[in-house]
Design a protein around this motif. Structure first.
Motif, PDB file in Angstrom:
ATOM      1  N   ALA A 181      29.572 -20.696  43.930  1.00 46.03           N
ATOM      2  CA  ALA A 181      28.276 -20.600  44.608  1.00 46.03           C
ATOM      3  C   ALA A 181      28.345 -19.606  45.761  1.00 46.03           C
ATOM      4  CB  ALA A 181      27.835 -21.978  45.107  1.00 46.03           C
ATOM      5  N   ILE A 182      29.440 -19.634  46.510  1.00 46.95           N
ATOM      6  CA  ILE A 182      29.606 -18.708  47.646  1.00 46.95           C
ATOM      7  C   ILE A 182      29.593 -17.260  47.174  1.00 46.95           C
ATOM      8  CG2 ILE A 182      31.313 -17.894  49.346  1.00 46.95           C
ATOM      9  CD1 ILE A 182      32.031 -20.872  49.792  1.00 46.95           C
ATOM     10  N   SER A 198      28.088 -16.262  44.259  1.00 44.55           N
ATOM     11  CA  SER A 198      26.846 -15.991  43.529  1.00 44.55           C
ATOM     12  C   SER A 198      25.681 -15.589  44.424  1.00 44.55           C
ATOM     13  CB  SER A 198      26.445 -17.208  42.693  1.00 44.55           C
ATOM     14  OG  SER A 198      27.410 -17.482  41.717  1.00 44.55           O
ATOM     15  N   LEU A 199      25.536 -16.239  45.576  1.00 42.21           N
ATOM     16  CA  LEU A 199      24.368 -15.932  46.412  1.00 42.21           C
ATOM     17  C   LEU A 199      24.390 -14.495  46.958  1.00 42.21           C
ATOM     18  CD1 LEU A 199      21.685 -16.861  47.514  1.00 42.21           C
ATOM     19  CD2 LEU A 199      22.902 -17.813  49.482  1.00 42.21           C
ATOM     20  N   PRO A 200      25.495 -14.023  47.548  1.00 38.24           N
ATOM     21  CA  PRO A 200      25.478 -12.618  47.999  1.00 38.24           C
ATOM     22  C   PRO A 200      25.306 -11.631  46.832  1.00 38.24           C
ATOM     23  CG  PRO A 200      27.378 -13.766  48.916  1.00 38.24           C
ATOM     24  CD  PRO A 200      26.721 -14.693  47.952  1.00 38.24           C
ATOM     25  N   LEU A 201      25.823 -11.997  45.672  1.00 37.79           N
ATOM     26  CA  LEU A 201      25.643 -11.148  44.493  1.00 37.79           C
ATOM     27  C   LEU A 201      24.164 -11.096  44.114  1.00 37.79           C
ATOM     28  CD1 LEU A 201      27.047  -9.453  42.323  1.00 37.79           C
ATOM     29  CD2 LEU A 201      27.311 -11.554  40.990  1.00 37.79           C
ATOM     30  N   ALA A 202      23.487 -12.239  44.178  1.00 33.13           N
ATOM     31  CA  ALA A 202      22.050 -12.287  43.880  1.00 33.13           C
ATOM     32  C   ALA A 202      21.258 -11.457  44.889  1.00 33.13           C
ATOM     33  CB  ALA A 202      21.564 -13.735  43.885  1.00 33.13           C
ATOM     34  N   ILE A 203      21.598 -11.604  46.159  1.00 29.14           N
ATOM     35  CA  ILE A 203      20.905 -10.844  47.204  1.00 29.14           C
ATOM     36  C   ILE A 203      21.112  -9.347  46.986  1.00 29.14           C
ATOM     37  CG2 ILE A 203      20.901 -10.314  49.677  1.00 29.14           C
ATOM     38  CD1 ILE A 203      21.602 -13.348  50.096  1.00 29.14           C
ATOM     39  N   ALA A 217      20.096 -13.678  37.392  1.00 27.53           N
ATOM     40  CA  ALA A 217      21.117 -14.547  36.784  1.00 27.53           C
ATOM     41  C   ALA A 217      22.054 -15.096  37.859  1.00 27.53           C
ATOM     42  CB  ALA A 217      21.907 -13.782  35.719  1.00 27.53           C
ATOM     43  N   ALA A 218      22.410 -14.279  38.842  1.00 24.87           N
ATOM     44  CA  ALA A 218      23.296 -14.734  39.924  1.00 24.87           C
ATOM     45  C   ALA A 218      22.601 -15.785  40.786  1.00 24.87           C
ATOM     46  CB  ALA A 218      23.739 -13.553  40.786  1.00 24.87           C
ATOM     47  N   LEU A 219      21.302 -15.637  41.002  1.00 24.78           N
ATOM     48  CA  LEU A 219      20.557 -16.642  41.768  1.00 24.78           C
ATOM     49  C   LEU A 219      20.510 -17.969  41.005  1.00 24.78           C
ATOM     50  CD1 LEU A 219      18.957 -17.256  44.324  1.00 24.78           C
ATOM     51  CD2 LEU A 219      16.907 -16.419  43.139  1.00 24.78           C
ATOM     52  N   ALA A 220      20.271 -17.913  39.711  1.00 30.09           N
ATOM     53  CA  ALA A 220      20.292 -19.124  38.893  1.00 30.09           C
ATOM     54  C   ALA A 220      21.687 -19.752  38.898  1.00 30.09           C
ATOM     55  CB  ALA A 220      19.851 -18.808  37.460  1.00 30.09           C
ATOM     56  N   THR A 265      25.428 -23.967  40.229  1.00 28.65           N
ATOM     57  CA  THR A 265      26.778 -24.318  40.688  1.00 28.65           C
ATOM     58  C   THR A 265      26.731 -25.161  41.949  1.00 28.65           C
ATOM     59  OG1 THR A 265      27.014 -22.209  41.856  1.00 28.65           O
ATOM     60  CG2 THR A 265      27.985 -22.351  39.657  1.00 28.65           C
ATOM     61  N   LEU A 266      25.814 -24.858  42.837  1.00 27.02           N
ATOM     62  CA  LEU A 266      25.714 -25.657  44.055  1.00 27.02           C
ATOM     63  C   LEU A 266      25.277 -27.087  43.727  1.00 27.02           C
ATOM     64  CD1 LEU A 266      26.205 -25.261  47.062  1.00 27.02           C
ATOM     65  CD2 LEU A 266      23.765 -24.804  47.319  1.00 27.02           C
ATOM     66  N   TYR A 267      24.306 -27.216  42.817  1.00 24.84           N
ATOM     67  CA  TYR A 267      23.864 -28.558  42.427  1.00 24.84           C
ATOM     68  C   TYR A 267      25.012 -29.352  41.800  1.00 24.84           C
ATOM     69  CZ  TYR A 267      21.957 -32.484  40.034  1.00 24.84           C
ATOM     70  OH  TYR A 267      21.756 -33.760  39.599  1.00 24.84           O
ATOM     71  N   LEU A 268      25.691 -28.760  40.821  1.00 25.10           N
ATOM     72  CA  LEU A 268      26.754 -29.492  40.129  1.00 25.10           C
ATOM     73  C   LEU A 268      27.910 -29.786  41.082  1.00 25.10           C
ATOM     74  CD1 LEU A 268      27.694 -30.812  37.538  1.00 25.10           C
ATOM     75  CD2 LEU A 268      28.647 -28.606  36.827  1.00 25.10           C
ATOM     76  N   ALA A 269      28.231 -28.865  41.972  1.00 23.57           N
ATOM     77  CA  ALA A 269      29.297 -29.119  42.948  1.00 23.57           C
ATOM     78  C   ALA A 269      28.951 -30.316  43.826  1.00 23.57           C
ATOM     79  CB  ALA A 269      29.527 -27.877  43.816  1.00 23.57           C
TER      80      ALA A 269
END
Length: 172
Positions: free
Chosen positions: A19-20, A22-27, A149-152, A157-161
Protein backbone atom coordinates in the motif's frame (compact mmCIF):
# COMPACT_ATOMS: atom_id res chain seq x y z
CA UNK A 1 -12.24 -13.84 11.63
CA UNK A 2 -12.99 -16.35 8.89
CA UNK A 3 -10.79 -19.39 8.43
CA UNK A 4 -9.67 -18.24 4.98
CA UNK A 5 -7.98 -15.18 6.51
CA UNK A 6 -6.10 -17.00 9.28
CA UNK A 7 -3.55 -18.49 6.87
CA UNK A 8 -2.84 -15.05 5.43
CA UNK A 9 -2.12 -13.31 8.74
CA UNK A 10 1.69 -12.99 8.33
CA UNK A 11 1.15 -11.27 5.00
CA UNK A 12 -0.65 -8.28 6.55
CA UNK A 13 2.84 -6.86 7.15
CA UNK A 14 3.69 -7.09 3.45
CA UNK A 15 0.34 -5.68 2.37
CA UNK A 16 0.98 -2.48 4.33
CA UNK A 17 4.22 -1.98 2.40
CA UNK A 18 2.53 -2.71 -0.92
CA UNK A 19 0.00 0.00 0.00
CA UNK A 20 2.85 2.40 0.85
CA UNK A 21 4.27 1.83 -2.63
CA UNK A 22 0.93 1.94 -4.45
CA UNK A 23 -0.32 5.37 -3.38
CA UNK A 24 2.71 7.42 -4.54
CA UNK A 25 2.70 5.38 -7.75
CA UNK A 26 -0.98 6.26 -8.26
CA UNK A 27 -0.32 9.94 -7.57
CA UNK A 28 2.59 9.89 -10.02
CA UNK A 29 0.57 8.12 -12.72
CA UNK A 30 -2.65 10.10 -12.43
CA UNK A 31 -0.94 13.40 -11.63
CA UNK A 32 1.55 12.96 -14.46
CA UNK A 33 -1.28 12.35 -16.91
CA UNK A 34 -2.96 15.66 -16.09
CA UNK A 35 0.19 17.69 -15.50
CA UNK A 36 3.40 16.51 -17.16
CA UNK A 37 5.47 18.51 -14.67
CA UNK A 38 4.44 16.11 -11.88
CA UNK A 39 7.48 14.01 -11.11
CA UNK A 40 7.85 11.82 -8.07
CA UNK A 41 11.19 10.20 -7.23
CA UNK A 42 10.00 6.72 -6.28
CA UNK A 43 13.23 4.74 -6.69
CA UNK A 44 14.52 4.91 -3.10
CA UNK A 45 11.05 4.23 -1.65
CA UNK A 46 10.59 1.23 -3.92
CA UNK A 47 13.99 -0.26 -3.10
CA UNK A 48 13.46 0.13 0.66
CA UNK A 49 9.90 -1.22 0.51
CA UNK A 50 11.04 -4.19 -1.57
CA UNK A 51 13.22 -5.37 1.30
CA UNK A 52 10.32 -5.10 3.72
CA UNK A 53 8.06 -6.99 1.30
CA UNK A 54 10.76 -9.67 1.02
CA UNK A 55 10.69 -9.98 4.82
CA UNK A 56 6.94 -10.60 4.48
CA UNK A 57 7.74 -13.35 1.97
CA UNK A 58 10.07 -14.99 4.49
CA UNK A 59 7.39 -14.66 7.22
CA UNK A 60 4.86 -16.32 4.92
CA UNK A 61 7.33 -19.13 4.24
CA UNK A 62 7.89 -19.65 7.96
CA UNK A 63 4.11 -19.71 8.47
CA UNK A 64 3.82 -22.49 5.87
CA UNK A 65 2.19 -20.36 3.18
CA UNK A 66 3.70 -21.34 -0.15
CA UNK A 67 1.37 -18.97 -1.96
CA UNK A 68 2.30 -16.00 0.25
CA UNK A 69 5.99 -16.78 -0.02
CA UNK A 70 5.99 -16.97 -3.81
CA UNK A 71 3.71 -14.01 -4.44
CA UNK A 72 5.45 -11.69 -1.97
CA UNK A 73 8.79 -12.80 -3.39
CA UNK A 74 7.57 -11.82 -6.86
CA UNK A 75 6.20 -8.52 -5.57
CA UNK A 76 9.51 -7.77 -3.82
CA UNK A 77 11.36 -8.45 -7.08
CA UNK A 78 9.00 -6.30 -9.14
CA UNK A 79 9.09 -3.39 -6.69
CA UNK A 80 12.89 -3.60 -6.43
CA UNK A 81 13.37 -3.67 -10.21
CA UNK A 82 10.99 -0.74 -10.58
CA UNK A 83 13.01 1.18 -8.01
CA UNK A 84 16.31 0.43 -9.68
CA UNK A 85 15.21 1.06 -13.26
CA UNK A 86 12.47 3.59 -12.65
CA UNK A 87 10.01 1.13 -14.18
CA UNK A 88 11.46 1.68 -17.63
CA UNK A 89 12.22 -1.88 -18.71
CA UNK A 90 9.08 -2.60 -20.71
CA UNK A 91 9.74 -6.28 -21.34
CA UNK A 92 10.46 -7.04 -17.67
CA UNK A 93 7.27 -5.19 -16.72
CA UNK A 94 5.18 -7.13 -19.25
CA UNK A 95 6.72 -10.40 -18.06
CA UNK A 96 5.94 -9.57 -14.43
CA UNK A 97 2.39 -8.60 -15.39
CA UNK A 98 1.88 -11.97 -17.05
CA UNK A 99 3.34 -13.79 -14.03
CA UNK A 100 0.92 -11.92 -11.73
CA UNK A 101 -1.96 -12.98 -13.98
CA UNK A 102 -0.86 -16.60 -13.55
CA UNK A 103 -0.68 -16.03 -9.77
CA UNK A 104 -4.21 -14.60 -9.98
CA UNK A 105 -5.45 -17.86 -11.50
CA UNK A 106 -3.61 -19.80 -8.79
CA UNK A 107 -5.13 -17.57 -6.10
CA UNK A 108 -8.62 -18.19 -7.44
CA UNK A 109 -8.05 -21.95 -7.64
CA UNK A 110 -6.80 -22.26 -4.05
CA UNK A 111 -9.73 -20.24 -2.73
CA UNK A 112 -7.95 -17.17 -1.39
CA UNK A 113 -10.12 -14.21 -0.40
CA UNK A 114 -11.49 -12.35 -3.41
CA UNK A 115 -9.76 -9.14 -2.32
CA UNK A 116 -6.37 -10.87 -2.56
CA UNK A 117 -7.20 -12.12 -6.04
CA UNK A 118 -8.23 -8.58 -7.03
CA UNK A 119 -4.95 -7.25 -5.62
CA UNK A 120 -3.13 -9.62 -7.96
CA UNK A 121 -5.22 -8.30 -10.84
CA UNK A 122 -4.42 -4.67 -10.06
CA UNK A 123 -0.74 -5.55 -9.58
CA UNK A 124 -0.71 -7.30 -12.97
CA UNK A 125 -2.37 -4.28 -14.57
CA UNK A 126 0.19 -1.90 -13.04
CA UNK A 127 3.08 -3.85 -14.55
CA UNK A 128 1.32 -4.42 -17.88
CA UNK A 129 0.52 -0.71 -18.22
CA UNK A 130 4.11 0.20 -17.24
CA UNK A 131 5.34 -2.22 -19.92
CA UNK A 132 2.95 -0.98 -22.57
CA UNK A 133 3.87 2.59 -21.66
CA UNK A 134 7.42 1.81 -22.76
CA UNK A 135 6.23 1.90 -26.35
CA UNK A 136 6.25 5.50 -27.60
CA UNK A 137 2.67 5.74 -28.91
CA UNK A 138 0.98 4.58 -25.72
CA UNK A 139 2.84 6.37 -22.94
CA UNK A 140 0.24 8.95 -21.88
CA UNK A 141 -2.81 6.69 -21.85
CA UNK A 142 -1.00 3.83 -20.14
CA UNK A 143 0.31 6.25 -17.49
CA UNK A 144 -3.25 7.19 -16.52
CA UNK A 145 -4.41 3.57 -16.57
CA UNK A 146 -1.41 2.53 -14.47
CA UNK A 147 -2.25 5.28 -11.97
CA UNK A 148 -5.86 4.11 -11.72
CA UNK A 149 -4.75 0.49 -11.24
CA UNK A 150 -2.25 1.63 -8.57
CA UNK A 151 -5.00 3.56 -6.76
CA UNK A 152 -7.24 0.48 -6.78
CA UNK A 153 -4.27 -1.57 -5.56
CA UNK A 154 -3.73 0.89 -2.70
CA UNK A 155 -7.36 0.68 -1.58
CA UNK A 156 -7.50 -3.12 -1.79
CA UNK A 157 -4.16 -3.76 -0.09
CA UNK A 158 -4.84 -1.31 2.70
CA UNK A 159 -8.27 -2.84 3.33
CA UNK A 160 -6.99 -6.42 3.37
CA UNK A 161 -3.99 -5.47 5.53
CA UNK A 162 -6.28 -3.88 8.11
CA UNK A 163 -8.73 -6.80 7.89
CA UNK A 164 -5.93 -9.25 8.62
CA UNK A 165 -4.23 -7.15 11.30
CA UNK A 166 -7.42 -6.06 13.09
CA UNK A 167 -9.18 -9.43 12.92
CA UNK A 168 -12.52 -7.62 13.33
CA UNK A 169 -13.07 -6.41 9.78
CA UNK A 170 -14.64 -8.93 7.42
CA UNK A 171 -12.16 -10.49 5.03
CA UNK A 172 -13.64 -10.67 1.53
Amino acid sequence: MSDECKNLDPTAFGLFFVAIVSLPLAISGIGGYFDSSVSVALGPLFMAASFMIFIAAIAAYRAGSNFGFIVFGLVALGVFLSGVSGGTDQYVNITLGIIYLVALIWSYRVGNPKSLTLILLTTALIFLFLGIGGFADSTVCSQLLMGIAALANFVLTLYLAFALADEKLPCY
